[in-house]
Write a protein that holds these residues in place. Sequence first.
Motif, mmCIF file in Angstrom:
data_model
loop_
_atom_site.group_PDB
_atom_site.id
_atom_site.type_symbol
_atom_site.label_atom_id
_atom_site.label_comp_id
_atom_site.label_asym_id
_atom_site.label_seq_id
_atom_site.Cartn_x
_atom_site.Cartn_y
_atom_site.Cartn_z
ATOM 1 N N ARG A 131 0.810 -1.212 0.000
ATOM 2 C CA ARG A 131 0.000 0.000 0.000
ATOM 3 C C ARG A 131 0.846 1.267 0.000
ATOM 4 O O ARG A 131 1.902 1.332 0.617
ATOM 5 N N ASN A 180 -5.418 5.859 -1.567
ATOM 6 C CA ASN A 180 -4.465 4.760 -1.599
ATOM 7 C C ASN A 180 -4.129 4.347 -3.023
ATOM 8 O O ASN A 180 -4.947 4.475 -3.939
ATOM 9 N N THR A 200 -2.348 0.881 -4.634
ATOM 10 C CA THR A 200 -1.869 -0.429 -4.203
ATOM 11 C C THR A 200 -1.223 -1.208 -5.344
ATOM 12 O O THR A 200 -1.583 -1.045 -6.519
#
Lengths: 114, 114
Positions: A22, A74, A76
Amino acid sequence: EPEVTQTPSHQVTQMGQEVILRCVPISNHLYFYWYRQILGQKVEFLVSFYNNEISEKSEIFDDQFSVERPDGSNFTLKIRSTKLEDSAMYFCASVGRSSYNEQFFGPGTRLTVL
Amino acid sequence: AQSVTQLDSQVPVFEEAPVELRCNYSSSVSVYLFWYVQYPNQGLQLLLKYLSGSTLVKGINGFEAEFNKSQTSFHLRKPSVHISDTAEYFCAVNYGGATNKLIFGTGTLLAVQP
């Protein structure tokens, strides 16, 4: 000063397992990247991401890899079935519209595949 | 092909001596050039960058670099090194294009001895 953050700092996994690394890029940045550094080697480009899609990927970024920006903050990197050779440091980076092609790097996640 | 060459894998130097770390890149119409430093088990820290303008750029920790377009070089220099400068130094080039990915050199280990 805003910075790119990455979690976890170290991930240990068994071969064949899925991992998700992440990154939280700098707020209002638009371009996102993942790089990989195998121990003792140079930093290699994996993938770039813009406007919710991959804009470029390297030969390393095969079908086992995927990236996602699930919630607007985020970013990822998923590896579906890890191999021993995936052991490396993974760096996330982001670029803003006004930062003139300068990439801001996160501290990295060390992935160890056993 | 786009490439970045750091010919010296390791540069030993005594404390307070001057040092030059070499970087050459494959020719291109426009490039953006960077030097990063990586201390053991840490991430990438930007030392300095050349985006445009003056060919001599100054960075953090007393480092400077000179962009030489005719020689396609971007060598890093410091007039007097300290023990704390011991680290891996990476030259990186952004060749522009749609994704602005970075191409890294193989790195130079600067080993400062007392």
